[in-house]
Design a protein around this motif. Structure first.
Motif, PDB file in Angstrom:
ATOM      1  N   ASP A 494      -4.662  -9.091   0.300  1.00 10.79           N
ATOM      2  CA  ASP A 494      -4.359  -8.515  -1.212  1.00 10.79           C
ATOM      3  C   ASP A 494      -4.175  -7.006  -1.239  1.00 10.79           C
ATOM      4  O   ASP A 494      -4.677  -6.404  -0.610  1.00 10.79           O
ATOM      5  CB  ASP A 494      -5.326  -8.975  -2.241  1.00 10.79           C
ATOM      6  CG  ASP A 494      -5.050  -8.972  -3.505  1.00 10.79           C
ATOM      7  OD1 ASP A 494      -3.606  -8.728  -3.726  1.00 10.79           O
ATOM      8  OD2 ASP A 494      -5.339  -9.706  -4.434  1.00 10.79           O
ATOM      9  N   ASP A 495      -3.180  -6.737  -2.119  1.00 12.72           N
ATOM     10  CA  ASP A 495      -3.090  -5.384  -2.413  1.00 12.72           C
ATOM     11  C   ASP A 495      -2.733  -4.520  -0.931  1.00 12.72           C
ATOM     12  O   ASP A 495      -3.525  -3.293  -1.040  1.00 12.72           O
ATOM     13  CB  ASP A 495      -4.384  -4.660  -3.051  1.00 12.72           C
ATOM     14  CG  ASP A 495      -4.521  -5.440  -4.391  1.00 12.72           C
ATOM     15  OD1 ASP A 495      -3.692  -6.125  -4.857  1.00 12.72           O
ATOM     16  OD2 ASP A 495      -5.368  -5.142  -5.147  1.00 12.72           O
ATOM     17  N   GLU A 551       3.818  -7.490  -5.604  1.00 13.00           N
ATOM     18  CA  GLU A 551       3.204  -7.450  -6.982  1.00 13.00           C
ATOM     19  C   GLU A 551       3.561  -6.546  -7.778  1.00 13.00           C
ATOM     20  O   GLU A 551       4.384  -5.412  -6.994  1.00 13.00           O
ATOM     21  CB  GLU A 551       1.717  -7.107  -6.930  1.00 13.00           C
ATOM     22  CG  GLU A 551       0.913  -8.439  -5.902  1.00 13.00           C
ATOM     23  CD  GLU A 551      -0.682  -7.874  -6.000  1.00 13.00           C
ATOM     24  OE1 GLU A 551      -1.069  -8.264  -6.917  1.00 13.00           O
ATOM     25  OE2 GLU A 551      -1.097  -7.758  -4.828  1.00 13.00           O
TER      26      GLU A 551
HETATM   27 MG    MG Z   1      -3.255  -7.793  -5.772  1.00 12.95          MG
END
Ligand code: MG
Ligand code: C2E
Ligand code: MG
Length: 698
Positions: A494-495, A551
């Motif tokens: 993630d991220d 995102e």
């Molecule tokens: Mg994220």
């Protein structure tokens, strides 16, 4: 007057979902067309018997006598109708050889009994009866036709009801042992705990796990394994008291809910009896005895946990302790109940500073226009207010984070099952997990258990791992990740780009997806240098063969840029904001009609397209110049930018010069091209600056 069926009544019948009310309407209609008092439904039950189940319009004395009354299915007028498969009309019941005297005494004058269901699936009979009204000499043929139609409708409703019942059973029961499954157990435990609150009766939960099950399976085969599980289930069931419940959690793990356990002494007594029953041999393959020791762990409410989840976790922890003790013990057949001195050291229940609520945000494929999965995002409800994870996460300890993970995962799997059942969709869910939880010994098992309990496909679950620092390095984590990946669960980083370098991990971990942090794209429509970042992460993802989710698609401009860049999966407010589970089906419906919003910033989009062409050509020049042909130059993209630059003459000039060089490079790819490439790049940098300035001014 010729009897006819009441159309309005048919409509009401068709709309009636509840069987009891359906029968009332249908029976009243049947009685009406032959001018009788009412009717009863006598149902086939096991053991070739018939039993009175439903009544409509009949005298109370008759109903009271008949309700629940069962008799062999060849007796009476009902038995005869059932066996001959035809309607039997008896105008003088008292005088009929099949009459049952007790019914004569209730004033039953005559009846018309019609079989319900086709020959190979008879479900019972519809018995229309005359008490106060006088039976006709014979029912009129048109009236009889309607009664037969009504019997068919009743059959249809019974069939539907039994299907629904079977489906319900399947969803809540384990097919092998017929026991309730984990889902059913949780629902019951929650209900029982709510009922117990404030009463002096405690509730105990015991978890039973067989230790020697795998060897039985491996040595004697799965059929033998199944026999052991079935016998174990039968033993557990036979020891139950009123109100207790036994369930199969999955594999060789079972659980008991024991009610009315006021204190530890009582629980110990119950566990002792249980140990006795589980210590006996199991008989497989027609009589071969095998032994299969079990470990049991128990927890008591109140005391060892507040809710269903914590109580189960306490019992599970006790069970693991019992297992460890068994391994060091020589008495291999003993079943340990880890509920003695150790119970006092049970961890205190985990509490979160509010009630967990989960919101869902779609990951959306903008090239295909369809939702792929929903990310589960936790919120805490406290004093009526909804608190964001950014606010509460930093304050949570490791056990609370783990608790949060389990709660969110379970909620997400359950929600996903509902959406997919409701709308025939096939969307997955992704759940965020913190690196500490990934290092816990039982994490892979907890995930496998949750998938099993919800009957979810592993590939429909993605875990999003948020890496901050060096957390992912320990060997345990690596092993857990391999194990989770082997279950078929997808893993995502993630991220990416927001924190510490995750790139190195990508090489050695079984990752299926990377999620690019929102900071990269939020301003991509104006910060043109970000295009290169997105593009290179795309290349990275494609060469590592992992999926990329971008995102932070917050606006139509960003969506357009990403679309031009060929990004498939995006997440962001421009598609949908996170919403509660019950709004997801409607959202899925709306997203079916999704189209790319119009360009808000055509210049940036044209530039992005030109960048794609450029990177393609320059890339090939470096690695495979021989493959370059003028056809590979996307002239349409270059024309687009030129048109878009009509109002920015400086930039247009730079772009023109670049275009000429690019064409030369392609045509003379066999010549030394280092110098023209340098010139090309310098022009590119100037063009970008010029564009950024122009967009800033606009
Ligand atoms: Mg994220
Ligand atoms: P994340 O996993 O990167 O989740 C995406 C976050 O970005 C969500 O914030 C989402 O609402 C937000 N977001 C989505 N689209 C947009 C957009 O277009 N613009 C902007 N500005 N934001 C957007 P949320 O729900 O506040 O979650 C924040 C972070 O909290 C998550 O980031 C995740 O790291 C963490 N988190 C959320 N739920 C859990 C959980 O159950 N467990 C753990 N360990 N962490 C969680
Ligand atoms: Mg996330």
């Amino acid at each position: 007057m010729r009897p006819s069926i009441d159309l309005d009544m048919l409509r009401r019948l068709a709309a009636e979902p509840e069987f009891g009310r359906f029968f009332q309407l249908a029976a009243a209609e049947g009685a009406r067309v032959v001018d009788a008092d009412g009717a009863a439904l006598i149902q086939c039950i096991d053991d070739k018997r018939l039993e009175y189940r439903f009544f409509q319009g009949l005298p109370l004395r008759y109903e009271q006598l008949a309700v629940g009354f069962s008799f062999p299915d060849h007796q009476g007028t009902a038995g005869r109708a059932l066996h001959e498969g035809v309607p039997i009309f008896t105008p003088d019941y008292a005088g009929s050889p099949q009459a049952m005297p007790a019914f004569v005494a209730t004033g039953l004058q005559g009846n018309l009994v019609v079989p319900v269901g086709p020959r190979d699936d008879r479900r019972g009979v519809l018995a229309i009866a005359w008490f106060t009204k006088t039976p006709p000499l014979a029912p009129r043929p048109e009236a009889l036709d309607i009664v037969l139609l009504i019997a068919d409708l009743i059959y249809g409703a019974m069939y539907r009801q039994s299907l629904e019942h079977d489906l319900e059973q399947q969803a809540r029961h384990d097919p092998l042992t017929g026991l309730p499954n984990r889902r059913h157990l949780y629902a019951n435990l929650q209900r029982i705990l709510a009922q117990t609150q404030g009463s002096p009766d405690g509730v105990a939960v015991a978890i039973i796990d067989l230790d020697g099950f795998k060897p039985v399976n491996d040595t004697f085969g799965h059929e033998a394994g199944d026999q052991v599980l079935q016998q174990l289930a039968a033993r557990l069931k036979s020891g139950l008291r009123d109100g207790d419940l036994v369930a199969r959690l999955g594999g060789d793990e079972f659980a008991l809910i024991l009610r009315k356990v006021p204190d530890r002494g009582t629980l110990e007594g119950l566990l002792e009896r249980l140990c006795g029953a589980l210590g006996m041999h199991y008989l497989i393959q027609g009589g071969t005895p095998v032994s299969c020791p079990a470990s049991i762990g128990a927890a008591l409410y109140p005391g060892h946990g507040e809710g269903a989840e914590t109580l189960m976790r306490s019992a599970d922890a006790a069970m693991y302790r019992a297992k460890r003790r068994r391994q060091t013990d020589t008495g291999a057949w003993e079943v340990h109940a880890a509920f003695d001195a150790e119970a006092t050291s049970l961890p205190a229940p985990v509490r979160l500073p509010g009630r967990v609520e989960v919101h869902y945000q779609p990951v959306f494929d903008i090239q295909r226009a369809g939702a792929t999965r929903f990310e589960a995002l936790a919120r805490l409800r406290r004093q009526g207010k909804l608190i964001s994870p950014l606010e509460f996460l930093p304050g949570l300890g490791p056990r609370q984070r783990r608790h949060l993970f389990s709660a969110v995962m379970e909620a997400a799997l359950e929600a996903q099952r509902e959406w997919n059942c409701l709308g025939g969709h096939c969307v997955g869910v992704s759940v965020n997990i913190d690196p500490e939880s990934l290092a816990e010994a039982d994490i892979a098992k907890a995930i496998a258990d949750a998938l099993g309990a919800m009957q979810a496909q592993p590939a429909q679950l993605t875990l999003e791992i948020l890496e901050r620092g060096e957390f992912l390095s320990p060997d345990v984590t690596r092993r857990n990740l391999l194990e989770i990946s082997a279950l078929g669960v997808r893993l995502a980083i993630d991220d990416l780009g927001s924190a510490y370098s995750s790139l190195l991990r990508l090489r050695s971990l079984p990752i299926d997806e990377i999620k690019m942090d929102q900071t990269f794209v939020r301003e991509i429509a104006t910060r043109l240098q970000d295009i290169a970042f997105v593009h290179s992460v795309q290349n990275l993802a494609s060469s590592l063969q992992v999926d990329l989710v971008v995102e932070g698609a917050e606006s139509a401009d960003v969506l357009n840029m990403l679309h031009v860049l060929g990004v498939r999966e995006v997440q962001g407010y421009a598609i949908a904001r996170p919403c509660p589970s019950d709004e997801v089906p409607e959202l899925l419906h709306q997203l079916r009609a999704w189209t790319l919003p119009p360009h808000g910033n055509p210049l940036a989009a044209a530039y992005a397209r030109q960048q794609m062409t450029e990177s393609h050509v320059l890339g090939l020049l470096q690695i495979a110049p021989a493959h370059l042909s003028p056809a590979l130059l996307d002239d349409a993209a270059l024309d687009d930018l030129e048109t878009a630059l009509a109002d920015v003459p400086d930039a247009r000039r730079l772009h023109r010069q670049q275009r000429i060089i690019l064409h030369d490079l392609v045509r003379h790819h066999d010549l030394d091209n280092r110098l023209p490439i340098l010139r090309y790049r310098a022009l590119g940098a100037r063009l970008r600056r010029c564009l950024i300035a122009a967009m800033g001014a606009a």
